[in-house]
Design an enzyme around this catalytic site. Sequence first.
Site, PDB file in Angstrom:
ATOM      1  N   SER A   1       0.659  -1.465  -0.440  1.00  0.00           N
ATOM      2  CA  SER A   1      -0.178   0.004   0.495  1.00  0.00           C
ATOM      3  C   SER A   1       0.952   1.099  -0.355  1.00  0.00           C
ATOM      4  O   SER A   1       2.119   1.295   0.448  1.00  0.00           O
ATOM      5  CB  SER A   1      -0.889  -0.352   0.948  1.00  0.00           C
ATOM      6  OG  SER A   1      -0.623  -0.387   2.607  1.00  0.00           O
TER       7      SER A   1
ATOM      8  N   GLY B   1      -0.140   5.143  -0.099  1.00  0.00           N
ATOM      9  CA  GLY B   1      -1.533   5.435   0.168  1.00  0.00           C
ATOM     10  C   GLY B   1      -1.567   6.319  -1.166  1.00  0.00           C
ATOM     11  O   GLY B   1      -2.177   5.652  -1.933  1.00  0.00           O
TER      12      GLY B   1
ATOM     13  N   GLY C   1      -1.839   4.567  -4.507  1.00  0.00           N
ATOM     14  CA  GLY C   1      -2.199   3.683  -5.288  1.00  0.00           C
ATOM     15  C   GLY C   1      -1.721   1.931  -4.002  1.00  0.00           C
ATOM     16  O   GLY C   1      -1.372   2.697  -3.282  1.00  0.00           O
TER      17      GLY C   1
ATOM     18  N   GLY D   1      -5.201   1.645   6.287  1.00  0.00           N
ATOM     19  CA  GLY D   1      -4.926   0.317   5.327  1.00  0.00           C
ATOM     20  C   GLY D   1      -5.739  -1.150   5.799  1.00  0.00           C
ATOM     21  O   GLY D   1      -5.636  -2.274   5.334  1.00  0.00           O
ATOM     22  N   ASP D   2      -6.166  -0.700   6.442  1.00  0.00           N
ATOM     23  CA  ASP D   2      -7.108  -1.935   7.717  1.00  0.00           C
ATOM     24  C   ASP D   2      -8.189  -2.335   6.480  1.00  0.00           C
ATOM     25  O   ASP D   2      -8.652  -3.267   6.321  1.00  0.00           O
ATOM     26  CB  ASP D   2      -7.326  -1.385   8.795  1.00  0.00           C
ATOM     27  CG  ASP D   2      -6.456  -0.867  10.486  1.00  0.00           C
ATOM     28  OD1 ASP D   2      -5.558  -1.472  10.213  1.00  0.00           O
ATOM     29  OD2 ASP D   2      -6.688  -0.676  10.528  1.00  0.00           O
TER      30      ASP D   2
END
Length: 324
Positions: free
Chosen positions: A232, A234, A237, A263-264
Amino acid sequence: MIEINSAFEKTNRVVVISLNPAIDLTGMLDSINLGHVNAINNSEQHPAGKGINVASVLVSLGAAVTLTGFLGQDNANDFTNLFNSIGIVDDCIKVPGSTRTNCKLVDSHNQVTEFNFQGFIVTETLIEKLEKRVLALTNNHDYFVISGSVPPGFKEMYLFDWITKLRKMNKRVLFDSSKDALKQGMQALPWLVKPNEHELSSYSGKLLIHEQDYLIAAKNLLAQGIEQVVISKGEKGVLWVNQEGILISIPPPMNIVSTVGAGDTLVAGLCWSFMQQFSRTETLSFSTALAALSVTQVGVCLPSLEEIYVTQKSVAIKKFDRAG
């Protein structure tokens, strides 16, 4: 290398393991002035932690989630009330003490400054009790999400042992952690890992800057035996590498309120997509759209499916045929 059967049936059953949950106290302010009184414009407090966030999003999507892990008995009601209200099956072990508090301050530039406090301490007896509970859940679950940090008293080597046992039972383990816990978990070769840019740099032992740096690091993990590597990045992408090839997603511009939990939300979107047997492109675009929408709010709260699908259409996907 242990063979993982790819012919998993479509399911909505998943176990989320949350070892170190938290009460998230998020405050919005103009700027942070160290050594001075800082006025909070508005705030929100809710049960959270990475595993709790993943479980909450999965339930909202339609998953049947069993959550296990540790909860401090002194403030367990804050969590059990949430579980009861949204339909998470609570299979957590209550431990002496309080679940920790994480304070997150978000300034006008959307920079997040975090203060993570220490909560309960777990013993080997409690850890062994939780391991038995996790292994018992393998009787009727194929997907296991291990997300978040570990509490004081929990040795990271337990993650290696648990992931190894789950792999030998042919379970799909989606793993998202950081620091020493990430290193131990990665060495057990979970089915999917989702480090962010900083976590992958730390794990690799060198600063990763360019796209090629991330690709090389991802391919190294693939060569070791991890089947799905998702990075990930941010607003830049998501990079997903497996033996079928390389996919890169770019989300549309969003009105960022808070990146906490993005992120979760991505992990939850990926897990749901795999369980529903979405195509690779659909899996990544759906998960990216879900994570992109999460930054427009404080906390994890699923938007309408219509809003997700509209955003999904605006996610750009780049495809490369070979990961090797």
